[in-house]
Design a protein around this motif. Structure first.
Motif, PDB file in Angstrom:
ATOM      1  N   ALA A 265       0.684  -1.182   0.204  1.00 25.47           N
ATOM      2  CA  ALA A 265       0.299   0.057   0.321  1.00 25.47           C
ATOM      3  C   ALA A 265       0.710   1.315  -0.260  1.00 25.47           C
ATOM      4  CB  ALA A 265      -1.399   0.113   1.324  1.00 25.47           C
ATOM      5  N   LEU A 266       0.959   2.027  -0.498  1.00 27.88           N
ATOM      6  CA  LEU A 266       1.224   3.789  -0.426  1.00 27.88           C
ATOM      7  C   LEU A 266       0.133   4.139   0.196  1.00 27.88           C
ATOM      8  CD1 LEU A 266       2.372   2.248  -3.490  1.00 27.88           C
ATOM      9  CD2 LEU A 266       2.615   4.919  -4.651  1.00 27.88           C
ATOM     10  N   SER A 267       1.342   5.407   0.483  1.00 30.95           N
ATOM     11  CA  SER A 267       0.791   6.504   1.895  1.00 30.95           C
ATOM     12  C   SER A 267       1.321   7.566   1.444  1.00 30.95           C
ATOM     13  CB  SER A 267       1.339   5.787   2.344  1.00 30.95           C
ATOM     14  OG  SER A 267       2.491   6.262   3.406  1.00 30.95           O
ATOM     15  N   GLY A 268       0.626   8.324   2.800  1.00 32.85           N
ATOM     16  CA  GLY A 268       0.545  10.403   1.934  1.00 32.85           C
ATOM     17  C   GLY A 268       2.109  10.290   3.036  1.00 32.85           C
ATOM     18  N   ASP A 269       2.041   9.398   3.928  1.00 34.10           N
ATOM     19  CA  ASP A 269       3.592  10.717   5.335  1.00 34.10           C
ATOM     20  C   ASP A 269       4.465  11.036   4.036  1.00 34.10           C
ATOM     21  OD1 ASP A 269       1.784   8.864   7.216  1.00 34.10           O
ATOM     22  OD2 ASP A 269       2.315   6.717   6.788  1.00 34.10           O
ATOM     23  N   GLY A 270       4.649  11.914   5.367  1.00 31.63           N
ATOM     24  CA  GLY A 270       6.088  12.733   4.831  1.00 31.63           C
ATOM     25  C   GLY A 270       5.257  14.166   4.543  1.00 31.63           C
ATOM     26  N   GLY A 271       4.374  13.611   4.228  1.00 31.25           N
ATOM     27  CA  GLY A 271       3.669  15.382   3.513  1.00 31.25           C
ATOM     28  C   GLY A 271       3.804  16.279   4.079  1.00 31.25           C
ATOM     29  N   ASP A 272       3.386  16.321   5.636  1.00 28.69           N
ATOM     30  CA  ASP A 272       2.914  17.867   6.399  1.00 28.69           C
ATOM     31  C   ASP A 272       4.502  17.941   6.683  1.00 28.69           C
ATOM     32  OD1 ASP A 272       0.365  18.653   7.246  1.00 28.69           O
ATOM     33  OD2 ASP A 272       0.309  16.344   8.137  1.00 28.69           O
TER      34      ASP A 272
END
Length: 646
Positions: free
Chosen positions: A361-368
């Motif tokens: 699964a790909l996630s959006g972590d690290g964007g903030d």
């Protein structure tokens, strides 16, 4: 994704006990249920548990070079492995598999310790070079993948993906580090490189450890750091175009797999951007997974649905009850160290859901962290403008006094909660940021800890962690500085720890396109005005995604992945939190001021104050003591060991 572990005799060639190595390896079965393997020779034992993702047929580990003199166990993914294979083949290296793991053994032979400079991905690996009698440990740049190690008094070095594998050896002393306890109650996690146990350490992000048999074990060596140069002369249109290209490349590299693949979709900007980029490059509908909450205050599922409908994804949603608090002991056993981010509960559940449908699964972590998304960033910039108006010699006594006198008003509208702002204004920039992210701030920890425990701390303060990183940041830009601090602390110790353990508990591999180190480096070159503009965080990401995502997703208030702790502790968990915080297990440590513990419980449950975050931190610490410290074959001796802090 996998689990690795091992034993190395740094002083000689003592025999490795196969049964002990197998026991260490099997503690991480959840990380790799598809297979396991060991390598044992005099003085060296390597273990591996495999979750098959790439080269399912021939990628078993431990993996060797042609003559068997180099052996590796590897956790993670090298996303640029295909180009590295071509480069190494041109140098004469022959590949027997199609796996990214084989790239590591040949890259070591070709470039030595500098091989990590060539790798683009998330990784933690241990490599044994028989001819050079050298053990080489390495961890990726942003510490997506974990690696613990411990040097025992007899020269035995233990390592593993999770602390539980080191504990399974039986030789690691379960002696708690008081400095780690101070960090935990300040931050909610034990900051790298410290570990909750004195003998153990975490290999820091972007570091390697090279150990040659018969020589003293050296300190880890850094091989990378992010630099916030802020000198890229791009206008908004140019930056948006380049951002799209870089996001698409990062996502494309992370879509390589031989197993079902999908994405988390929370309905926030980051995960929605990842799904949009996946949809641009996928011939088939993207598999997406979302958690809905039955409490509207925490439910973002309608926004996730907007994105899923726009891109016609195979969307899977499960509703989590707002009283889903049965995971407390499970999480304590899973994380091995005290860990106090309550969003571990919904993260565990969304990983559980995703594994029913996909293996990756790909996630959006690290964007903030990289795009400037946290609300605390905007608050810090506002305070920085105020701090700049007055010299520190004036600010410290004036606002220090106001901070002490002004009542804490958790119940009031945010504009009237001036106590925290006054306290921040009295501090330096780094001190103020540490103060703003602390769960129990300095005055609270001063009341929480007993006199005896304070003596054990000998003046140590968790803020020293931030001071150390700030000294290496290489920037005095107010936003860039705190982004750097978060990349070194919160992202590593909280976010990546949370996602790794929760996903691996379900044998799910999670990949983070927004943590691609080349993307992070490029974002570090952009001026801070492209990240926060006015009161708009993630300015560049939102502008760049306007053609791909609805405004209702891009420009709505940030909600976060939270659970209703305050209500739990006054309702269904009222008795449990009282028994844990005021019960015998915390008391017998001698580390806490019972009168203050009583105050925290009584004031919260009466509704006078919101102490939900400190109480959760205490609840999870008590669960750690019972489920980890007191567990195992030496459990009978643990209470005595637990209070022997020095």
């Amino acid at each position: 994704m996998c689990g690795i572990t091992g034993i190395f005799d740094s002083r000689g060639q003592r025999e490795i006990d196969r049964a002990v190595l197998e026991r260490m390896n099997e503690t991480q079965h959840h990380r790799g249920p598809d297979g396991g393997g060991l390598h044992i020779e005099p003085g060296v034992g390597l273990g591996h548990r495999r979750l098959s993702i790439i080269d399912i047929a021939t990628g078993q580990q431990p993996l060797y070079n042609a003559d068997g003199s180099i052996c590796v166990v590897f956790n993670g993914e090298i996303y640029n492995y295909q180009s590295l294979i071509a480069e190494l083949q041109a140098l004469g290296y022959v590949f027997r598999t199609r796996s990214d793991t084989e790239v590591i053994v040949h890259a070591w032979a070709a470039w030595g310790a500098d091989c990590v400079q060539r790798f683009r991905g998330m990784f933690a690996f241990a490599l044994w070079d028989h001819n050079q009698e050298t053990l080489f440990l390495a961890r990726d740049r942003l510490a997506v993948k974990p690696l613990f190690y411990a040097l025992l008094p007899d020269g035995t070095l233990l390592f593993g993906s999770e602390l539980k594998s080191l504990l399974a050896h039986g030789g690691l002393a379960r002696e708690i580090d008081p400095l780690a306890v101070e960090e935990y109650f300040a931050l909610g996690y034990v900051a790298e490189p410290r570990c909750i146990f004195k003998q153990a350490r975490k290999l820091p992000p972007a570091h390697t450890l090279t150990i040659r048999r018969g020589q003293p074990v050296p300190a880890p060596q850094a091989y990378w750091d992010v630099r916030f140069s802020l000198d890229q002369p791009l206008d908004v249109e140019e930056a948006c175009a380049e951002l799209k290209d870089r996001l698409q490349e990062s996502v494309r590299l992370r879509m390589i797999a031989e197993v079902p693949l999908g994405a988390f979709l929370s309905g926030g900007v980051d995960s929605s951007a990842v799904v949009a980029m996946m949809a641009q490059q996928s011939a088939e509908p993207v598999n997406t997974c979302s958690i809905a909450f039955d409490d509207p205050a925490f439910n973002e599922s309608e926004f996730a649905k907007l994105v899923a409908e726009r891109y016609h994804t195979n969307h899977h949603v499960e509703t989590v009850k707002s009283d889903d608090f049965d995971l407390i002991d499970t999480l304590a056993r899973l994380y091995d160290e005290p860990y106090a981010d309550s969003s571990a509960i919904p993260t565990y559940r969304v990983c559980e859901l995703a594994r029913k449908h996909v293996t990756v699964a790909l996630s959006g972590d690290g964007g903030d962290e990289s795009f400037g998304g946290y609300r605390r960033y905007r608050m810090h910039l506002l305070e920085e403008r105020l701090r700049a108006a007055l010299p520190h010699g004036v600010r410290k006594p004036l606002f220090g006094l106001l901070g002490r006198l002004y009542p804490k008003a958790d119940w009031a509208p945010r504009v009237f909660r001036a106590k925290t702002t006054f306290e921040g204004m009295a501090r330096s920039s780094v001190e103020a940021y540490f103060h703003s992210v602390s769960i129990l701030r300095d005055p609270m920890r001063a009341q929480l800890f007993s006199p005896r425990f304070k003596r054990e701390l000998a003046g140590y303060n968790a803020g020293d962690v931030f001071d150390g990183h700030a000294a290496r940041a290489g920037t005095d830009d107010p936003l860039a500085l705190i982004q750097y601090l978060d990349l070194k602390t919160y992202l590593v110790g909280d976010i990546n720890t949370k996602v790794d353990r929760a996903s691996m508990a379900h044998s799910l591999e999670v990949r983070e396109p927004l943590m691609d180190h080349e993307l992070v480096e490029w974002l570090g070159s952009l001026p801070s005005t492209l990240k926060i503009r006015g009161q708009e965080g993630k300015f560049l990401l939102k502008k760049g995604m306007e053609p791909y995502l609805p405004d209702a997703v891009l420009y709505r208030p940030k909600m976060g992945f939270a659970v209703p702790l305050a209500r739990w502790f006054r309702g269904p968990l009222k008795q449990r939190v009282r028994e844990a915080v005021l019960g015998p297990r915390l008391a017998e440590t001698g580390w806490f001021n019972r009168d203050y513990l009583q105050h925290l419980v009584d004031a919260h449950q009466s509704g006078a104050r919101d102490y939900s975050a400190p109480l959760w931190t205490l609840l999870m610490f008590e669960a750690f003591l019972r489920n980890v410290l007191d567990a195992g074959p030496t459990a009978a001796r643990q209470p005595e060991v637990a209070v022997a802090l020095s």
